[in-house]
Structure formats: structure tokens, C-alpha cells
Design an enzyme around this catalytic site. Structure first.
Site, short mmCIF file in Angstrom:
data_model
loop_
_atom_site.label_atom_id
_atom_site.label_comp_id
_atom_site.label_asym_id
_atom_site.label_seq_id
_atom_site.Cartn_x
_atom_site.Cartn_y
_atom_site.Cartn_z
N ASP A 116 -3.22 -2.19 -4.97
CA ASP A 116 -1.88 -2.49 -5.10
C ASP A 116 -1.00 -1.64 -4.28
OD1 ASP A 116 0.77 -3.71 -5.34
OD2 ASP A 116 0.59 -3.70 -7.61
N ALA A 117 -1.02 -1.23 -2.93
CA ALA A 117 -0.49 -0.25 -2.20
C ALA A 117 0.55 -0.72 -1.40
CB ALA A 117 -1.52 0.28 -1.21
N LYS A 118 0.85 -1.78 -1.13
CA LYS A 118 2.08 -2.46 -0.53
C LYS A 118 2.48 -1.49 0.68
CE LYS A 118 4.42 -3.82 -4.69
NZ LYS A 118 3.16 -3.35 -5.71
N ARG A 119 1.37 -1.60 1.75
CA ARG A 119 1.53 -0.85 3.02
C ARG A 119 2.08 -1.65 3.91
NH1 ARG A 119 0.63 3.15 -0.08
NH2 ARG A 119 -0.98 4.38 0.04
#
Length: 293
Positions: free
Chosen positions: A105-108
Site C-alpha cells: 500500500d504505497a499509493k505511488r
């Protein structure tokens, strides 16, 4: 479940197929691994790398036999610097060994070579941070995510694109445009990427593709109000908000309707609050899984 994550890309089944198999075998639960400082304290752990490592190891061992996927919250490892990221690398490697899927869950989200570098980090063969999938932010334009989407397809991995979130601020961007809302355009863009052999199915094909969506479990009637047809996208749907954030399985069935079979419901705090005892953690995850089923 075979350790598909450690196989070479050529031998790895597509992400959607692997996720569907995991959901069929274990149910539609994604267990978040979110080492918030407050949770570390509740577990009697120090807010340092040693406490982080103990938390991650306990959660991995307790939850991997129950959940279809594990979702470590990257920011909560990053806050401990390079040694925190090393703990995340160990967690991802451990999950591969145990045969459980991971969603970083990095939301890059970025453009050009920077997006390509993010893709290599989270989806590339040989990267110590490579997960089975990663969350992405499309607000520089859906096509800005193309390096990650294409690499996911090449390696048998997946992505989850922010589509419709339930935070109050989200509506100020995502709902803009009414029938042609930002959220609807992003969500509909996934359909072609999830079409087998580039052919968009006319209907009835519910096999999951590699490009998933993050849709809040507490968005209520927003999908219907914005005219969004999730079922047509063949997108796996990562639905945070189940459990401690208030969404019940009945709420979610109403929200997702005909796309319910695509939904992977995420619970983090609702399960992790049962720690640090591993058996209690596993029991909490089993209750959540059974409730969803």
C-alpha cells in the site's frame, strides 16, 4: 498455495487468476499490516525498528494462513527509515515463502522515468521490495501509470488504482463532473487493460484482470449516483473500511451489488487490535473472514 511470487515471470500465473484462486480458497479478506505507533504501544512494543520487526513477524505468521492477501502500509515502515524498509523487505520475502499474496500500500504516482522507477521498485523482477501488487494514485492522469500497468502485466503482478475513496476530501476531486466524473473516467479506463487479449467482453466474463481498483467500503450510494458499473471492468476491488471503520458485510453487499464477487475487503485495526497474541490475531482474522463469507 504455491509460492508463485518467487517464480520467474514467465512461469507466474496472471495476478487476477492468482487472486481469484486465493479468494476462492481462503475467502475475500485482505488483512492490513499497519504498524501505527499506537498499535505498537498497545502490543507492548517500542516505537523503533525492533518493535516494528516483532510486530510485522507476528502479524505475518498469524494472518498468512487465513487471509487471501496481506497489505502492509508502506508509510508506516518508511517512517523508520532504511531499517524500516528492510523490515518491509523481510515481510514481503516471508509472505512469498508462505505463499500468501501481498499488496504494497504505497499509493505511488508520477510521470515518465520516475513512474518507471516506482514500477521497478514495487513490481520489478529481482527488486527486494517487489510485491504481488501495489496501490497507485492516478491523479496525474490514468495513462501516467502506464509503466507500472505494463510491467505488472509482463511480470504476472497487479496494481490497484485509487478509484473512489471514502475520505471526506475525496469527493471534491473524484465526484467532479457528474455523469462524467473523474472517478468514473478512471474506473472505466481499467476495462480495456483488464480485457483478455485486448478484447473487451460484451458481458458475463467475470475473470479478474491485473488492474484493480481501490473503492472505499463506506462510499454508500456513490457508485450508483455516479453511474459506475464496476462489474464491467473485471477489476479486482480492494475495499478498505470493513470492520473498525464501520462497514459491515451487509453494507458492502448493498454498495457493490453485482460486483461483490470482485471485492477483497480490507480490515486492519479491527484485526490487529487483537494482538499481540498470535492465536488471538488469527481468531480475529478467522471471524472477519467467516463474516464476509
Amino acid at each position: 498455495m504455491p509460492d508463485a511470487g518467487s517464480q520467474p515471470a514467465a512461469a507466474r500465473a496472471p495476478f487476477g487468476q492468482r487472486l481469484a484462486a486465493a479468494m476462492a480458497a481462503r475467502g475475500p479478506l485482505c488483512a492490513g499490516i499497519d504498524p501505527h505507533p499506537s498499535l505498537l504501544a498497545e502490543w507492548g512494543l517500542d516505537d523503533d525498528v525492533a518493535g516494528l520487526a516483532r510486530f510485522a513477524h507476528t502479524a505475518l505468521e498469524a494472518l498468512s494462513p487465513v487471509a487471501a492477501a496481506l497489505k502492509p502500509q508502506v508509510a508506516l515502515f518508511e517512517r523508520h527509515g532504511s531499517r524500516g524498509l528492510a523490515v518491509l523487505e523481510e515481510l514481503l520475502a516471508g509472505a512469498r515463502e508462505l505463499g500468501v499474496l501481498t499488496i504494497a500500500d504505497a499509493k505511488r504516482g508520477d510521470i515518465g522515468s520516475t513512474m518507471a522507477a516506482y514500477a521497478d521498485a514495487w513490481l520489478g523482477e529481482g527488486s527486494p521490495l517487489a510485491a504481488d501488487s501495489v496501490t497507485l494514485s492516478p491523479y496525474l492522469g490514468y495513462e501516467s501509470l502506464r509503466p507500472a500497468i505494463d510491467l505488472a502485466k509482463e511480470t504476472g503482478r497487479g496494481v490497484f488504482v485509487l478509484g473512489l475513496t471514502s475520505n471526506p476530501e475525496g469527493a471534491s476531486v473524484q465526484h467532479v463532473g457528474g455523469d462524467a466524473s473523474v472517478a468514473r473516467r478512471i474506473i472505466e479506463a481499467t476495462r480495456a487493460d483488464n480485457a483478455p487479449d485486448g478484447v473487451v467482453p460484451a458481458g458475463g466474463d467475470r475473470g479478474l484482470g491485473p488492474v484493480g481498483l481501490v473503492i472505499g467500503a463506506t462510499v454508500g450510494p456513490a457508485l450508483e449516483e455516479l453511474g459506475i458499473d464496476l462489474a464491467a471492468t473485471r477489476a479486482p476491488v480492494l475495499a478498505p473500511g470493513y470492520g473498525a471503520q464501520g462497514a459491515t458485510p451487509a453494507d458492502m453487499r448493498r454498495t457493490f451489488g453485482g460486483a461483490w464477487g470482485q471485492v477483497l475487503a480490507t480490515s486492519s485495526r479491527g484485526i490487529l487490535a487483537a494482538g499481540p497474541d498470535a492465536s488471538r490475531l488469527r481468531s480475529a482474522a478467522e471471524r472477519a473472514r467467516d463474516e464476509l463469507a
